[in-house]
Design a protein around this motif. Structure first.
Motif, short mmCIF file in Angstrom:
data_model
loop_
_atom_site.label_atom_id
_atom_site.label_comp_id
_atom_site.label_asym_id
_atom_site.label_seq_id
_atom_site.Cartn_x
_atom_site.Cartn_y
_atom_site.Cartn_z
N LEU A 140 1.42 8.62 4.65
CA LEU A 140 1.63 9.89 4.16
C LEU A 140 2.58 10.74 4.75
CD1 LEU A 140 0.33 12.16 2.18
CD2 LEU A 140 -1.07 12.99 3.98
N GLU A 141 2.72 10.39 6.03
CA GLU A 141 3.84 10.93 6.82
C GLU A 141 4.89 9.97 7.16
OE1 GLU A 141 3.79 13.99 7.33
OE2 GLU A 141 1.47 14.61 6.83
N PRO A 142 5.96 10.29 7.59
CA PRO A 142 6.90 9.53 8.04
C PRO A 142 6.49 8.56 9.21
CG PRO A 142 7.86 11.68 7.86
CD PRO A 142 6.53 11.63 7.75
N LEU A 143 6.91 7.28 9.48
CA LEU A 143 6.70 6.62 10.77
C LEU A 143 7.56 7.02 11.95
CD1 LEU A 143 5.89 3.31 8.73
CD2 LEU A 143 4.29 4.48 10.33
N THR A 144 7.11 7.29 13.01
CA THR A 144 7.80 7.49 14.22
C THR A 144 7.85 6.18 15.17
OG1 THR A 144 5.83 8.19 15.42
CG2 THR A 144 7.04 9.97 14.24
N SER A 145 8.87 6.05 15.81
CA SER A 145 8.99 4.98 16.64
C SER A 145 7.93 5.04 17.73
CB SER A 145 10.42 4.88 17.17
OG SER A 145 10.81 6.02 17.88
N GLN A 146 7.69 6.11 18.15
CA GLN A 146 6.30 6.15 19.08
C GLN A 146 5.09 5.73 18.47
OE1 GLN A 146 5.22 10.13 19.70
NE2 GLN A 146 4.19 9.71 21.70
N ALA A 147 4.85 5.90 17.06
CA ALA A 147 3.54 5.48 16.47
C ALA A 147 3.62 3.87 16.26
CB ALA A 147 3.43 6.13 15.14
N TYR A 175 8.40 5.63 5.11
CA TYR A 175 7.04 5.65 4.93
C TYR A 175 6.12 4.39 4.77
CZ TYR A 175 7.78 10.65 3.99
OH TYR A 175 8.49 11.94 4.17
N SER A 176 6.71 3.48 4.88
CA SER A 176 5.93 2.05 4.81
C SER A 176 6.07 0.93 6.01
CB SER A 176 6.20 1.44 3.66
OG SER A 176 7.68 0.82 3.48
N LEU A 177 5.13 0.21 6.25
CA LEU A 177 5.32 -0.79 7.40
C LEU A 177 4.53 -1.94 6.92
CD1 LEU A 177 3.05 -0.38 10.59
CD2 LEU A 177 2.78 1.48 8.42
N ARG A 178 4.76 -3.12 7.71
CA ARG A 178 4.17 -4.30 7.43
C ARG A 178 3.36 -4.59 8.99
NH1 ARG A 178 7.48 -7.80 5.29
NH2 ARG A 178 6.44 -7.80 3.35
N LEU A 179 2.01 -4.65 8.77
CA LEU A 179 1.18 -4.50 9.97
C LEU A 179 0.61 -5.69 10.20
CD1 LEU A 179 0.50 -2.79 12.56
CD2 LEU A 179 -1.55 -1.88 10.90
N SER A 180 0.30 -6.46 11.00
CA SER A 180 -0.56 -7.84 11.31
C SER A 180 -1.41 -7.49 12.47
CB SER A 180 0.46 -9.07 11.71
OG SER A 180 1.13 -9.14 10.53
N MET A 192 -6.48 3.00 12.38
CA MET A 192 -5.22 2.68 13.55
C MET A 192 -4.34 3.71 13.03
SD MET A 192 -4.87 -1.50 13.74
CE MET A 192 -3.65 -1.26 14.98
N LEU A 193 -3.86 3.92 11.53
CA LEU A 193 -2.83 4.98 11.30
C LEU A 193 -3.44 6.37 11.59
CD1 LEU A 193 -0.11 4.37 9.95
CD2 LEU A 193 -1.62 2.34 10.14
N ALA A 194 -4.59 6.55 11.55
CA ALA A 194 -5.24 8.08 11.81
C ALA A 194 -5.18 8.17 13.41
CB ALA A 194 -6.64 8.03 11.27
N VAL A 200 -3.04 6.45 5.60
CA VAL A 200 -2.60 5.30 4.69
C VAL A 200 -2.97 6.02 3.45
CG1 VAL A 200 -3.51 3.32 3.86
CG2 VAL A 200 -3.32 3.65 6.09
N VAL A 201 -1.92 5.77 2.60
CA VAL A 201 -1.90 6.15 1.20
C VAL A 201 -2.27 4.96 0.17
CG1 VAL A 201 -0.99 8.42 1.28
CG2 VAL A 201 0.52 6.53 0.99
N GLU A 202 -1.67 3.80 0.55
CA GLU A 202 -1.80 2.36 0.03
C GLU A 202 -1.80 1.48 0.73
OE1 GLU A 202 1.02 1.50 -3.68
OE2 GLU A 202 0.79 3.69 -4.09
N LEU A 203 -2.48 0.42 0.58
CA LEU A 203 -2.90 -0.63 1.50
C LEU A 203 -3.05 -1.89 0.48
CD1 LEU A 203 -3.32 -1.25 4.52
CD2 LEU A 203 -5.81 -0.94 4.19
N HIS A 204 -2.28 -2.80 0.91
CA HIS A 204 -2.08 -4.28 0.41
C HIS A 204 -2.42 -5.28 1.18
CE1 HIS A 204 -0.76 -6.80 -3.05
NE2 HIS A 204 -0.38 -7.40 -1.97
N ARG A 205 -3.15 -6.17 1.18
CA ARG A 205 -3.30 -7.42 2.06
C ARG A 205 -2.53 -8.64 1.38
NH1 ARG A 205 -8.75 -9.09 4.94
NH2 ARG A 205 -9.24 -9.94 2.74
N GLU A 206 -1.31 -8.85 2.44
CA GLU A 206 -0.44 -9.95 1.93
C GLU A 206 -0.99 -11.30 2.34
OE1 GLU A 206 3.90 -8.08 1.81
OE2 GLU A 206 3.19 -8.70 3.89
N GLN A 207 -1.85 -11.39 3.65
CA GLN A 207 -1.84 -12.89 4.20
C GLN A 207 -3.10 -12.85 5.09
OE1 GLN A 207 1.85 -14.11 5.81
NE2 GLN A 207 0.81 -16.33 6.76
#
Ligand code: URA
Length: 232
Positions: A140-147, A175-180, A192-194, A200-207
């Motif tokens: 929902l919010e932009p990702l900061t480098s600190q986050a 507004y998007s990242l790949r998280l493993s 984790m994002l909270a 999180v506004v959308e979540l999709h599992r790739e692998q």
């Protein structure tokens, strides 16, 4: 299904009949094992036996493994009174024995693994084995480098004693990242994002581990895993 297995249980399971009907069929001499008619309900069937019921060979299909491209709106459960379940999307025999190796929330899309092999799903899901799960996350919010640094190093989730394990977090856009992650705590990615002040506004599992969601599978479609994918 475990072998050796009682004949009445085997028939009831593979022919999808109540145990009483399976017994009635055995009594009527409708069942043969390795070409011999068998009338004892407790006759012990081995995995390699050939069982014929009313003229048809009953196959024991053994261990099976599927990947499904889960759409939003489906729950990862065997049955649910309110919502369709991922099992509604599978057209396979003997699904009662199957389970999901690592559930997704109702609104999460992407890779779901379904199997009747409990040892295999344990290796996928148990925190001890530390299998990586990779998600595309829209925020929902932009990702900061600190986050991003906090996500990589470990964050404190509400009601958990320890920090999350180190994760791989790569920003894709603002507004998007790949998280493993190598754990699978309840709602882990959302929490984790909270924990870093985002949502999180959308979540999709790739692998999951070495298994990548097949790009040829449309949302709602599934296929059997290949031998290479099964070897985790
Ligand atoms: N983390 C979540 O918060 N939800 C999922 O569905 C999967 C991982």
């Amino acid at each position: 299904m475990k072998f050796p297995c009682r004949l009445d249980k085997f028939i009831s399971h593979l022919a999808e009949l109540p145990r009483s009907k399976a017994r009635a069929a055995i009594k009527r001499q409708d069942v043969s094992v390795n070409d011999e008619t068998v009338t004892a309900f407790d006759f012990q069937i081995k995995a390699q036996d050939s069982v014929v019921f009313q003229g048809e060979q009953l196959a024991f299909l053994g261990k099976r493994y599927f990947m499904l491209h889960k759409p939003a709106g489906y729950v990862c459960a065997n049955v649910d009174e309110l919502h369709p379940t991922v099992f509604d999307l599978l057209d396979e025999p003997n699904m009662a024995d199957f389970h999901i190796a690592g559930r997704l929330d109702i609104d999460t899309t992407g890779l779901v693994l379904i199997t009747n092999d409990g040892d295999w799903s344990h290796r996928i899901t148990s925190p001890k084995h530390q299998k990586l799960k990779t998600y595309l996350v829209e925020t929902l919010e932009p990702l900061t480098s600190q986050a991003l640094t906090q996500l990589r190093e470990g964050v404190q989730l509400h009601n958990e004693k320890e920090l999350t394990r180190p994760a791989i977090a790569d920003a894709l856009e603002s507004y998007s990242l790949r998280l493993s992650i190598s754990e699978g705590k309840y709602h882990q990615v959302k929490r984790m994002l909270a924990a870093v002040g985002n949502k999180v506004v959308e979540l999709h599992r790739e692998q999951v581990a070495n298994i990548v969601l097949d790009e040829n599978l449309q949302s709602g479609e599934y296929r059997a895993l290949t031998d290479a994918e099964i070897k985790i």
